[in-house]
Design an enzyme around this catalytic site. Sequence first.
Site, PDB file in Angstrom:
ATOM      1  N   LYS A 258      41.842  21.528  76.308  1.00  0.00           N
ATOM      2  CA  LYS A 258      40.610  22.321  76.433  1.00  0.00           C
ATOM      3  C   LYS A 258      39.656  21.612  77.388  1.00  0.00           C
ATOM      4  O   LYS A 258      39.355  20.437  77.214  1.00  0.00           O
ATOM      5  CB  LYS A 258      39.957  22.503  75.051  1.00  0.00           C
ATOM      6  CG  LYS A 258      38.595  23.220  75.103  1.00  0.00           C
ATOM      7  CD  LYS A 258      38.030  23.499  73.708  1.00  0.00           C
ATOM      8  CE  LYS A 258      36.606  24.039  73.788  1.00  0.00           C
ATOM      9  NZ  LYS A 258      35.995  24.270  72.461  1.00  0.00           N
ATOM     10  N   ASP A 263      29.492  23.260  76.470  1.00  0.00           N
ATOM     11  CA  ASP A 263      29.549  24.403  75.562  1.00  0.00           C
ATOM     12  C   ASP A 263      28.184  24.586  74.901  1.00  0.00           C
ATOM     13  O   ASP A 263      27.855  23.911  73.931  1.00  0.00           O
ATOM     14  CB  ASP A 263      30.637  24.152  74.489  1.00  0.00           C
ATOM     15  CG  ASP A 263      30.745  25.304  73.501  1.00  0.00           C
ATOM     16  OD1 ASP A 263      30.134  26.371  73.752  1.00  0.00           O
ATOM     17  OD2 ASP A 263      31.447  25.139  72.477  1.00  0.00           O
ATOM     18  N   LYS A 270      24.214  27.639  70.205  1.00  0.00           N
ATOM     19  CA  LYS A 270      24.235  26.528  69.258  1.00  0.00           C
ATOM     20  C   LYS A 270      22.803  26.068  68.972  1.00  0.00           C
ATOM     21  O   LYS A 270      21.882  26.383  69.721  1.00  0.00           O
ATOM     22  CB  LYS A 270      25.011  25.342  69.864  1.00  0.00           C
ATOM     23  CG  LYS A 270      26.500  25.542  69.945  1.00  0.00           C
ATOM     24  CD  LYS A 270      27.183  24.267  70.425  1.00  0.00           C
ATOM     25  CE  LYS A 270      28.678  24.451  70.590  1.00  0.00           C
ATOM     26  NZ  LYS A 270      29.388  24.710  69.325  1.00  0.00           N
ATOM     27  N   ASP A 281      33.100  18.567  75.281  1.00  0.00           N
ATOM     28  CA  ASP A 281      34.013  19.660  74.927  1.00  0.00           C
ATOM     29  C   ASP A 281      35.215  19.746  75.879  1.00  0.00           C
ATOM     30  O   ASP A 281      35.964  20.725  75.851  1.00  0.00           O
ATOM     31  CB  ASP A 281      33.238  20.990  74.881  1.00  0.00           C
ATOM     32  CG  ASP A 281      33.807  21.948  73.839  1.00  0.00           C
ATOM     33  OD1 ASP A 281      34.585  21.497  72.977  1.00  0.00           O
ATOM     34  OD2 ASP A 281      33.480  23.150  73.908  1.00  0.00           O
ATOM     35  N   ASP A 340      30.643  31.515  70.868  1.00  0.00           N
ATOM     36  CA  ASP A 340      30.827  30.073  70.683  1.00  0.00           C
ATOM     37  C   ASP A 340      32.272  29.727  70.304  1.00  0.00           C
ATOM     38  O   ASP A 340      32.659  28.564  70.311  1.00  0.00           O
ATOM     39  CB  ASP A 340      29.849  29.567  69.611  1.00  0.00           C
ATOM     40  CG  ASP A 340      29.660  28.063  69.663  1.00  0.00           C
ATOM     41  OD1 ASP A 340      30.104  27.448  70.656  1.00  0.00           O
ATOM     42  OD2 ASP A 340      29.073  27.508  68.717  1.00  0.00           O
ATOM     43  N   GLU A 342      34.775  29.969  72.076  1.00  0.00           N
ATOM     44  CA  GLU A 342      35.236  30.180  73.452  1.00  0.00           C
ATOM     45  C   GLU A 342      36.508  29.400  73.766  1.00  0.00           C
ATOM     46  O   GLU A 342      37.303  29.814  74.598  1.00  0.00           O
ATOM     47  CB  GLU A 342      34.114  29.814  74.441  1.00  0.00           C
ATOM     48  CG  GLU A 342      34.018  28.326  74.816  1.00  0.00           C
ATOM     49  CD  GLU A 342      33.721  27.392  73.646  1.00  0.00           C
ATOM     50  OE1 GLU A 342      33.178  27.865  72.636  1.00  0.00           O
ATOM     51  OE2 GLU A 342      34.044  26.187  73.716  1.00  0.00           O
ATOM     52  N   ARG A 344      39.270  28.866  72.146  1.00  0.00           N
ATOM     53  CA  ARG A 344      40.533  29.565  71.880  1.00  0.00           C
ATOM     54  C   ARG A 344      40.812  30.624  72.935  1.00  0.00           C
ATOM     55  O   ARG A 344      41.969  30.956  73.195  1.00  0.00           O
ATOM     56  CB  ARG A 344      40.500  30.163  70.458  1.00  0.00           C
ATOM     57  CG  ARG A 344      39.450  31.190  70.227  1.00  0.00           C
ATOM     58  CD  ARG A 344      39.187  31.447  68.747  1.00  0.00           C
ATOM     59  NE  ARG A 344      38.425  30.374  68.116  1.00  0.00           N
ATOM     60  CZ  ARG A 344      38.100  30.329  66.838  1.00  0.00           C
ATOM     61  NH1 ARG A 344      38.463  31.305  66.030  1.00  0.00           N
ATOM     62  NH2 ARG A 344      37.404  29.334  66.356  1.00  0.00           N
TER      63      ARG A 344
HETATM   64  N1  BES Z   1      33.324  23.095  70.923  1.00  0.00           N
HETATM   65  C1  BES Z   1      33.111  23.695  69.655  1.00  0.00           C
HETATM   66  C2  BES Z   1      33.707  22.899  68.509  1.00  0.00           C
HETATM   67  C3  BES Z   1      33.097  21.554  68.242  1.00  0.00           C
HETATM   68  C4  BES Z   1      32.082  21.440  67.322  1.00  0.00           C
HETATM   69  C5  BES Z   1      33.585  20.424  68.840  1.00  0.00           C
HETATM   70  C6  BES Z   1      31.539  20.207  67.057  1.00  0.00           C
HETATM   71  C7  BES Z   1      33.044  19.188  68.575  1.00  0.00           C
HETATM   72  C8  BES Z   1      32.027  19.076  67.677  1.00  0.00           C
HETATM   73  C9  BES Z   1      33.730  25.083  69.613  1.00  0.00           C
HETATM   74  O1  BES Z   1      33.751  25.769  70.815  1.00  0.00           O
HETATM   75  C10 BES Z   1      32.919  25.885  68.647  1.00  0.00           C
HETATM   76  O2  BES Z   1      31.760  26.046  68.888  1.00  0.00           O
HETATM   77  N2  BES Z   1      33.540  26.348  67.575  1.00  0.00           N
HETATM   78  C11 BES Z   1      32.869  27.100  66.586  1.00  0.00           C
HETATM   79  C12 BES Z   1      33.792  28.186  66.127  1.00  0.00           C
HETATM   80  C13 BES Z   1      33.156  29.190  65.220  1.00  0.00           C
HETATM   81  C14 BES Z   1      32.139  30.002  66.001  1.00  0.00           C
HETATM   82  C15 BES Z   1      34.212  30.078  64.636  1.00  0.00           C
HETATM   83  C16 BES Z   1      32.508  26.174  65.424  1.00  0.00           C
HETATM   84  O3  BES Z   1      33.291  25.327  65.076  1.00  0.00           O
HETATM   85  O4  BES Z   1      31.396  26.321  64.907  1.00  0.00           O
HETATM   86 ZN    ZN Z   2      33.768  24.547  72.554  1.00  0.00          ZN
HETATM   87 ZN    ZN Z   3      31.933  26.819  71.189  1.00  0.00          ZN
END
Ligand code: BES
Ligand code: ZN
Ligand code: ZN
Length: 493
Positions: A258, A263, A270, A281, A340, A342, A344
Site C-alpha cells: 500500500k 491519508d 480523519k 500510510d 477513508d 481507501e 483496499r
Molecule cells: N490508513 C488507515 C489505517 C490506519 C489507521 C493505519 C491507523 C495506521 C494507523 C486506513 O486507510 C483507514 O483509514 N482505515 C479505516 C477503515 C474504516 C473506515 C473501515 C480505519 O481503520 O478506521
Molecule cells: Zn490509509
Molecule cells: Zn484511510
Amino acid sequence: MKISLSRFKATDNETVVLPLFKDNEKFLNNIEKNVFKKIKEANKFNSEYGEIYNYNFLDNDKLKRILFLGLGKEEKITLNKIRKLMSKLLETVKRDKDDNVYLDLIKTEYLNSEELYMAIIEGLMLSDYSFDKYKSKAKTKNEEVNFTLGNIEEYKMEKINEIYYDTLDSVNFNYVARDLVNEPANFMTPEKLASVVKEYSTKYGFEADIFEENKIKDLDMKAFLSVSMGSELKPKLIVMRYFGDKENKDDILGLVGKGLTYDSGGYSIKTSEGMKTMKSDMGGAAAVIGAMSAISKRKLKINVISVVASCENMISGKAYRPGDIIGSMSGKTIEVLNTDAEGRLTLADAVYYAVNNEKVTKIVDVATLTGAATITLGTVATAALTNDDKLFSSLNKAGKLTGEKVWQLPIYDEYKEEFKSKIADLKNVGSRAAGTITAGLFIKEFIENSVPWIHLDIASTSWSDSKKDYYSVGGTGVGVRLLYNFAKNLIKK
Ligand code: BES
Ligand code: ZN
Ligand code: ZN
C-alpha cells in the site's frame, strides 16, 4: 556505529562486555571470575535477563571497564531476547560514552550459532537507527561506537562473515524503509517514491517501470484513480521486476505494498489526532521496496515482481465522495461508503494487475490497512489472512527468525456479508465488526482463489509512537527482513 568480527581476545582500550547465563560462569578467566564472585556475593548482579552491571577498575594506571550482561536462564533464551538485550547494551555504552566495546562470545546449545550472530548484529544495528535529516545540529561524535564481536575462533569466520553481510544488508534496507516512512508527505510524494525506486533499481539490480496517470487510465484502474482524484499530485503505479531464477521464469512471487503517501481520510475525514501519523500510510510500499532491494542486492535465486499503487487521499472539488459508485480494473463495481477505507481500493487494482498482467503465481500484499489491527493484536504482531496455509507457514517461519511476529486471523465466508452492497457488486465498508478481517477479505475478492495469497495488515506494527526495544520513534521498517527471509525460504533447492 561500526561492527567488526574478531578471532581474538579484547585489547587494552576496549570496554569488555561479558554475557552470562544464570548459573553458568564457565567462560570467565580468573580475574573475571573473581570479580564475578564478589559482585554476586554482594548481590549486585545475578545474571538475570536484562541485568547490566558496570565494573570499573584501575589496571596499571589504566581505567578498565567490564560490563556484566545478564542473559537469564539459558534454556529460556531466544533470538528476540538477544536483539532486545543488544539494544539495551547499546543504550548503556552510548550513555557512558564508550568508544570501543568488545562483546565476548555467547555460547549456547539452545540457539543456532549463525542465527545468534544474526540476532546480535540486528539488535545492535536496528537500535542504532535514527532519523536526523531535518535536525540542524548534526549528531555528536561521541555517539560513534566501535563494536567488536570477539573470540569467535571456534566458528568458521567465513560463515559468520557471510551471515554478517546478509544480515547487514537486510538491516540496512530496514533503515531504507524507515527513512521512507519517516519522510514527511510534503517530501515523500508519489513522484518522489517512484524516483527513489528508480534509483534503487539501478543501484541494486532490478527493473523498475513507472506508469503515469494516462497509462493507469489505459489499464482501467478505476478504483485506484478514484482514490487519487482529490489530490493535486498525480498517482504513480510502480512496478519492480527481478528475475533471479531464470530456469523457473513462470514461477513468480508477487509483492504488493500500500503506497498512500498521505491519508487525510478524504471526505470521511480523519480527526486531527488520526491524521498526525498518516504520512506513514505507505509503510507497506516501504516494506516491499526494501525487501525488493535486499533480494536483488543479495541476488536471491527467485523471481519477484512488486507493485505499488501510490497516491494521496485528499479533499478537493475533484475528490471522490461517500456514496459514489466506482469501477475497478477487475470490472467489479464498488459502492464507496467511506472514503477513508481507501487502501483496499488501491490494493484491489494493484493485486488484480499483479495477478492478471504480471502473471505472479503467489502473492503477498502488505498494507497499513485498518486501525482495527491495533484493537485486535496491539503493536505486538502483524495481522495476517491467507488462503494457503503452506505458503503462510513459510512466512511464519521467517517471522519467527526475524522477530517480526505475525498472527493469522480466520477468513470464514460469513465475514463476506459485511461488504455486500445493495446497489453495486461490493461496498468498501461494513459494520465495525472484525474490521481487519473484512478489509483483507475485500482485497481477496480481486484475486479470488486464482493464486496462493497472504495479506499482512501492518497498521499497528509499521509505526512506533515511542521508543520500543530496538525500534526508535517512527517507522519500524517492519516487513523488510520478514519478506526477505520469506523469499529466501521459497528458493528452490
Ligand atoms: N490508513 C488507515 C489505517 C490506519 C489507521 C493505519 C491507523 C495506521 C494507523 C486506513 O486507510 C483507514 O483509514 N482505515 C479505516 C477503515 C474504516 C473506515 C473501515 C480505519 O481503520 O478506521
Ligand atoms: Zn490509509
Ligand atoms: Zn484511510
